[in-house]
Design an enzyme around this catalytic site. Structure first.
Site, mmCIF file in Angstrom:
data_model
loop_
_atom_site.group_PDB
_atom_site.id
_atom_site.type_symbol
_atom_site.label_atom_id
_atom_site.label_comp_id
_atom_site.label_asym_id
_atom_site.label_seq_id
_atom_site.Cartn_x
_atom_site.Cartn_y
_atom_site.Cartn_z
ATOM 1 N N LYS A 67 0.784 -1.320 -0.042
ATOM 2 C CA LYS A 67 -0.108 0.051 0.136
ATOM 3 C C LYS A 67 0.892 1.382 0.125
ATOM 4 C CE LYS A 67 -4.046 -2.224 2.092
ATOM 5 N NZ LYS A 67 -4.729 -2.600 3.362
ATOM 6 N N TYR A 241 -2.303 -0.955 10.863
ATOM 7 C CA TYR A 241 -3.605 -1.456 11.170
ATOM 8 C C TYR A 241 -3.879 -0.350 12.336
ATOM 9 C CZ TYR A 241 -2.439 -5.172 8.244
ATOM 10 O OH TYR A 241 -2.035 -5.797 7.167
ATOM 11 N N VAL A 259 -0.869 -8.854 5.713
ATOM 12 C CA VAL A 259 -1.385 -10.217 6.466
ATOM 13 C C VAL A 259 -0.593 -11.467 5.885
ATOM 14 C CG1 VAL A 259 -3.630 -9.426 6.939
ATOM 15 C CG2 VAL A 259 -3.271 -10.429 4.744
HETATM 16 N N1 GLU Z 1 -4.825 -8.214 0.074
HETATM 17 C C1 GLU Z 1 -5.219 -8.227 1.394
HETATM 18 C C2 GLU Z 1 -6.708 -7.857 1.352
HETATM 19 O O1 GLU Z 1 -7.022 -7.034 0.757
HETATM 20 C C3 GLU Z 1 -4.543 -7.447 1.832
HETATM 21 C C4 GLU Z 1 -4.719 -7.284 3.452
HETATM 22 C C5 GLU Z 1 -3.573 -6.828 4.191
HETATM 23 O O2 GLU Z 1 -2.307 -7.202 4.071
HETATM 24 O O3 GLU Z 1 -3.831 -5.952 5.125
HETATM 25 O O4 GLU Z 1 -7.551 -8.132 2.013
#
Ligand code: GLU
Length: 432
Positions: A67, A241, A259
């Site tokens: 991200k 998070y 994740v």
């Molecule tokens: N591809 C995962 C999702 O969109 C990424 C989430 C993450 O790593 O927080 O749920």
């Protein structure tokens, strides 16, 4: 000598190898298939030296660590105001996959939650999804210094089970925050999350951020200091998070977790850290990853708000080679506060000299604020009927020919000679 640092890392890894709490992410079925014991950590210094411990070559999917990099690419391509029009920068206090936007603006609250990340993907200018993904893949790869490849299985698994992200995509479209087809945007988002990295890749990507956008291994500038500054800011407030507050208090480095079990952490100007261990806590952060970063921060003093000591004096020496001539010798990195100190001291002592010589030949780096202050010194002294010269052999203060007046000298001896001439002309009777 490198062994000393290696021993630190191995010891910290050893300390946490027994932390087997947490669980594999299973909402993307393929993520539940990885070996729960995988545990790697890597550190890249700002000049590109890599230390590794444990499973540092083990690949896993980047997931949400993608991200900040897509956000950086959007900032790079569109500029901050166009990006700000579609994505906020406020911590959300909600789960990363919350189906929500800011109540008043309808914008996703920040680019580190899925809503903001999906919006960021849609902002990358491209003719279609494949070109968009190629730009993203190239951009991440330039941070890592090697080509990052797609994990087809994780991509397929995430795409097949991504109802929640689809809900977010269509919600954004309904609020006018997504111009392209949501399914196409989501397809690119799933692909970016499914790029494979190692903890060493993350350390290198972190070190590139730490260097303000220059990959220390390849020497290539892959982003700009302004883009990196904004990206790191959002990582500080929203990267972990909804555990961002705990993280900043205990670890104190801009970071992002995913994740897939990875964490990237950055100490600006100094280093990048990558950790991998796929067992996650209830917030979605790697249990061992958080512990390792905490220990590294505590044991190596990496918290970015550590006030280690009073800022080191910028003035290395002040001396009078001849009567009426005073030399201000500076060293280290000159930022606003250091330059302010030099200007203030020279101003306080102005009745004690006729010619001031500012010697910046030992200055390593200088920023624009300090440069502006120091280059104004000669003019200010002239306005008081005195003279000010600069010893700047490498052109750290004076860079352009336009700025280059007769005030710049290569050595202190040359400047003193000139000052002597000035004194004889302007103070013929008594130099004081
Ligand atoms: N591809 C995962 C999702 O969109 C990424 C989430 C993450 O790593 O927080 O749920």
């Amino acid at each position: 000598m490198a062994k000393l640092v290696q021993r630190y890392l191995d010891r910290i890894r050893e300390e946490h190898v027994g932390d087997t709490g947490g669980a594999l992410a299973d909402y993307i079925p393929e993520l539940a298939c990885v070996d729960p014991d995988g545990f790697g950590m890597s550190l890249s210094s700002a000049d590109g030296f890599i230390y590794e411990s444990g499973d540092a070559a083990l690949e896993f999917t980047i997931q949400s660590i993608s991200k900040p990099f897509t956000y950086a690419l959007a900032l790079d391509r569109l500029g901050a105001s166009a990006v700000d029009a579609k994505i906020g920068v406020e911590p959300s206090g909600e789960a990363f996959n919350e189906i929500s936007v800011d109540r008043a603006t309808k914008k996703p609250k920040n680019p580190m939650i899925n809503a903001g990340a999906i919006a960021a993907v849609s902002l990358i200018p491209a003719a279609g999804p494949d070109e968009r993904f190629a730009l993203i893949q190239d951009f991440y790869s330039s941070f890592a210094g090697r080509r990052l490849e797609l994990d087809d299985q994780v991509y397929a698994s995430e795409k097949a089970t991504g109802s929640r992200n689809r809900a977010i995509g269509y919600m954004l479209q309904s609020f006018g925050m997504l111009d392209d087809d949501p399914d196409e945007v989501l397809d690119v988002y799933y692909r970016q999350c499914s790029l494979r990295v190692t903890s060493t890749d993350l350390a290198k990507m972190g070190a590139t951020l730490a260097r303000g956008g220059v990959n220390p291994q390849t020497g290539r500038r892959v982003s700009t200091p302004d883009v990196v500054k904004r990206t790191l800011s959002v990582m500080v407030t929203c990267g972990m998070y909804d555990a961002a507050g705990d993280w900043v208090s205990a670890v104190g480095m801009p970071a992002k977790s995913g994740v897939g079990g990875g964490i990237v952490a950055v100490l600006p100007g100094q280093l990048g850290i990558g950790v991998y261990s796929p067992l996650l806590d209830d917030k979605g952060n790697s249990v061992r990853g958080v512990q390792v970063c905490r220990s590294l921060s505590e044991q190596l003093g990496l918290h970015f708000l550590t006030v280690a000591r009073d800022s080191r004096a910028t003035l290395r020496a002040v001396y009078e080679p001849r009567e009426g001539i005073r030399v201000y010798e500076t060293h280290g990195d000159l930022l606003f506060c250091g330059a302010e100190q030099v200007v203030r001291v020279a101003d306080r002592e102005r009745d004690d000299f006729e010619v001031a010589i500012l010697d910046v030949s030992r200055v390593d780096d200088i920023d624009d604020a300090a440069r502006a202050l120091l280059s104004g010194m000669s003019a200010a002294l002239r306005a008081q009927g005195k003279a000010g010269y600069l010893v700047d052999p490498d052109g750290v203060v004076i860079r352009s020919e336009k700025e280059l007046e007769a005030v710049r000298f290569r050595t202190v001896a040359d400047a003193v000679e000139e000052a002597q001439g000035w004194l004889e002309q302007n103070r013929p009777v008594s130099p004081r």
